[in-house]
Design an enzyme around this catalytic site. Structure first.
Site, mmCIF file in Angstrom:
data_model
loop_
_atom_site.group_PDB
_atom_site.id
_atom_site.type_symbol
_atom_site.label_atom_id
_atom_site.label_comp_id
_atom_site.label_asym_id
_atom_site.label_seq_id
_atom_site.Cartn_x
_atom_site.Cartn_y
_atom_site.Cartn_z
ATOM 1 N N CYS A 5 32.352 47.412 29.186
ATOM 2 C CA CYS A 5 31.926 47.807 30.535
ATOM 3 C C CYS A 5 30.914 46.818 31.127
ATOM 4 C CB CYS A 5 31.323 49.212 30.476
ATOM 5 S SG CYS A 5 30.553 49.724 32.006
ATOM 6 N N CYS A 21 27.406 48.380 31.620
ATOM 7 C CA CYS A 21 26.709 48.493 30.332
ATOM 8 C C CYS A 21 26.132 47.132 29.938
ATOM 9 C CB CYS A 21 27.644 49.003 29.247
ATOM 10 S SG CYS A 21 28.014 50.774 29.340
ATOM 11 N N ASN A 38 31.819 56.374 44.832
ATOM 12 C CA ASN A 38 33.279 56.428 44.880
ATOM 13 C C ASN A 38 33.800 56.945 43.546
ATOM 14 O OD1 ASN A 38 33.305 55.225 47.479
ATOM 15 N ND2 ASN A 38 33.048 53.205 46.552
ATOM 16 N N HIS A 67 31.801 52.718 35.632
ATOM 17 C CA HIS A 67 30.509 53.177 35.096
ATOM 18 C C HIS A 67 29.821 53.788 36.312
ATOM 19 C CE1 HIS A 67 26.731 52.321 32.485
ATOM 20 N NE2 HIS A 67 26.291 52.941 33.581
ATOM 21 N N HIS A 112 25.844 53.802 45.494
ATOM 22 C CA HIS A 112 25.493 52.717 46.405
ATOM 23 C C HIS A 112 24.405 53.217 47.355
ATOM 24 C CE1 HIS A 112 29.368 50.361 45.774
ATOM 25 N NE2 HIS A 112 29.767 51.564 45.378
ATOM 26 N N HIS A 162 27.995 54.926 39.414
ATOM 27 C CA HIS A 162 26.989 54.261 40.248
ATOM 28 C C HIS A 162 26.941 54.889 41.619
ATOM 29 C CE1 HIS A 162 30.811 52.058 40.540
ATOM 30 N NE2 HIS A 162 30.508 51.817 41.805
ATOM 31 N N ASP A 184 23.626 44.789 44.670
ATOM 32 C CA ASP A 184 25.070 44.550 44.584
ATOM 33 C C ASP A 184 25.336 43.052 44.763
ATOM 34 O OD1 ASP A 184 27.750 46.585 45.080
ATOM 35 O OD2 ASP A 184 27.996 44.436 45.500
#
Ligand code: 5GP
Ligand code: ZN
Length: 114
Positions: A6, A9, A87, A98, A102, A100, A32
């Site tokens: 990942c 990770c 999402n 993984h 935003h 997240h 990002d």
């Protein structure tokens, strides 16, 4: 706790560089790599979870930390208005599996999203 394949990770374990914004005991926030707004920060759990679909009441502390980080980041970045998005699944735009959130801000935004 960790998926060796990942990407996020690897960011948690400093095997891939990121621009760290802030951190709590259970969560990490970094910029990002391909920002969609003047402020575009990702908040992730340090432990591997695929998406919000896996969250339960057992993750209460983690969820609290993530939302506190989001509010702190928005304040630090001077954002009066911002969008907090997660999402879930490729059809909804998830490309990294993984969990997240935003944090997007610094420009006006339309609704509904595309
Ligand atoms: P998703 O499409 O899964 O909702 O969001 C994944 C986000 O991760 C995208 O906005 C993408 O630009 C970002 N991203 C992908 N790879 C990297 C990376 O290596 N570093 C950072 N900082 N962000 C990344
Ligand atoms: Zn992961």
């Amino acid at each position: 706790m960790r998926d060796p394949e990942c990407l996020f990770c690897k960011i948690v374990h400093k095997e891939i560089d990121s621009t760290l914004v802030s951190e709590s005991e259970r969560a990490l926030a970094f910029r990002d790599i391909n920002p969609a707004a003047p402020t575009h920060v990702l908040i992730i759990p340090k432990d591997h979870l695929v998406s919000v679909r896996e969250l339960t009441t057992a993750h209460g502390e983690l969820i609290g930390e993530i939302f506190e980080l989001a509010a702190q980041i928005a304040s630090d970045e001077g954002l009066e208005d911002y969008r907090l998005v997660s999402n879930v699944g490729p059809g909804a735009g998830q490309s990294v599996f993984h969990l997240h959130f935003h944090v997007l801000g610094g420009r006006s935004m339309s609704w509904p999203p595309g």
